[in-house]
Design a protein around this motif. Structure first.
Motif, short mmCIF file in Angstrom:
data_model
loop_
_atom_site.label_atom_id
_atom_site.label_comp_id
_atom_site.label_asym_id
_atom_site.label_seq_id
_atom_site.Cartn_x
_atom_site.Cartn_y
_atom_site.Cartn_z
N LYS A 1 -7.07 4.89 -1.70
CA LYS A 1 -5.97 3.98 -1.41
C LYS A 1 -5.37 3.46 -2.71
O LYS A 1 -6.08 3.06 -3.63
CB LYS A 1 -6.46 2.82 -0.56
CG LYS A 1 -5.37 1.86 -0.13
CD LYS A 1 -5.94 0.74 0.71
CE LYS A 1 -4.85 -0.24 1.13
NZ LYS A 1 -5.39 -1.38 1.91
N SER B 1 0.83 -1.21 0.00
CA SER B 1 0.00 0.00 0.00
C SER B 1 0.86 1.25 0.00
O SER B 1 1.88 1.33 0.69
CB SER B 1 -0.91 0.01 1.23
OG SER B 1 -1.77 -1.09 1.23
N THR C 1 -1.46 7.15 2.48
CA THR C 1 -2.54 8.10 2.17
C THR C 1 -2.30 9.40 2.92
O THR C 1 -1.77 9.42 4.03
CB THR C 1 -3.90 7.52 2.57
OG1 THR C 1 -3.89 7.25 3.98
CG2 THR C 1 -4.18 6.24 1.81
#
Length: 378
Positions: free
Chosen positions: A108, A93, A96
């Motif tokens: 995301k 990931s 953010t």
């Protein structure tokens, strides 16, 4: 006293000249006969035949151009990806950050797979930036029925493309079976599954074939579809809707498959080098050489991308130096680009042995891959 000797050599040269003249006349006789017949016909016959011959010459000119022009061929193509600047592994990931006055987080996002990007680009290089030679009609027809692969002409690019395609196929299989899913807990990704299926399609299909009177979808169209599916997967991965499983055991399995793949090519080169070493007169040596070259060309980009996708695993296991050395050796193999491929004996002193040289590079790369795999498996 020297006159008899001079006369002897004059007779030899005259005999050789007559022999060459007879051979040339024998070769030109069908063409001369056809030209005389053509000139004796009326325009009702000469017109259609002339148009056909013009089209045929243009067709062959296009074919020759496509086999000799290697568009965007660049052994340093990996540099364009700037893989060294990647800070995160594939599938992880991205952070953010709040935006706007209300502090809403950005959507995301996850990191794309460099392996998938390189693989899709290699397909694009093979079938969009260049014509796919193996399924071209004139390539399939050969030289008076003799396969171009069995001649010294017009087959190097086809062999190179098939070598690149072999690396793409192997990678597509591994993306479906291991890299694009969590083993045992997730299903197969549909985009990768379609890409794998399309990449397994026959390499030589044209619009029509002897096995059916119906028109067919040619090979390049299947590969273009596979390219689109790979790009769709990476878009899904970037949106965190797909999975890239960057575990060490997946990297081990990936290296195993690549090692076996180039090991098989090494054996083909060994057998050709040992049992068919006819020097410059081995008409299959160039096919073997350029297939191996194309395979290493493809794996150079794919393994460089794997280094970015599995960066955390490589650093954790301390094989960064060994990985970098393997990539350098792959690049070194791509420096070998002889104008004419010779398959001479290894102890010969007139004709070089380019196949043995390529075999040496393949074995060196394979040895490093085995060593990295063993370190990862400890």
């Amino acid at each position: 006293m020297l006159d008899p000797i001079a006369l002897f050599f004059q007779r030899i040269f005259a005999a050789v000249g007559r022999g060459v003249g007879l051979v040339v006349a024998w070769i030109l006789w069908p063409f001369v006969t056809a030209a005389n017949w053509y000139r004796a016909r009326g325009w009702l016959i000469r017109g259609p035949i002339g148009i056909f011959l013009i089209l045929l010459v243009g067709f062959y000119a296009y074919f020759i151009w496509q086999t000799q022009a290697w568009t965007n061929f660049n052994p340093d193509y990996v540099n364009a990806y700037n893989l060294g600047e990647r800070k995160q592994d594939a599938g992880t990931s991205s952070a953010t950050t709040p935006t706007g006055e209300v502090g809403e987080p950005e959507p995301k996002t996850c990191v794309r797979s460099a392996i998938v990007d390189v693989t899709a680009d290699l397909i694009d290089f093979n079938v969009n930036q260049n014509a796919w030679i193996s399924s071209m009609l004139l390539y399939k027809l050969g030289l008076f029925g003799l396969e171009w692969d069995k001649t010294p002409w017009f087959d190097n690019k086809a062999a190179f493309q098939r070598g690149v395609n072999q690396a793409i196929r192997r990678t597509a299989v591994e993306l479906v079976d291991a890299l694009g899913r969590v083993r045992g807990t997730s299903g197969i990704n549909n985009d990768l599954q379609r890409a794998r299926g399309n990449m397994q399609f026959d390499e030589e299909t044209w619009y029509f074939g002897s096995d059916s009177l119906l028109p067919k979808t040619p090979t390049p169209n299947y590969y273009r579809t596979a390219m689109g599916d790979l790009r769709k997967f990476n878009a899904s991965l970037e949106a965190c809707e797909a999975i890239f499983d960057g575990r060490s055991d997946n990297l081990i399995e990936f290296l195993d498959r690549i090692t076996n793949d180039i090991g098989a090519t090494s054996d083909i080169i060994r057998r050709q080098s040992e049992f068919q070493n006819g020097g410059w007169f081995d008409t299959r040596a160039d096919d073997r050489f350029w297939f191996a070259y194309g395979q290493l060309y493809g794996y150079y980009g794919i393994l460089s991308a794997a280094g970015a996708d599995f960066d955390a695993v490589i650093k954790a296991r301390g094989i960064g130096t060994l990985w970098g050395e393997s990539i350098k050796q792959l690049r070194s193999a791509l420096k070998v680009q002889p104008f004419i491929i010779s398959n001479g004996k290894e102890d010969g002193w007139i004709m070089p042995t380019h196949l043995a040289t390529m075999g040496f590079y393949i074995l060196r790369v394979r040895s490093n891959l085995v060593e990295m795999r063993d370190v990862l498996a400890r």
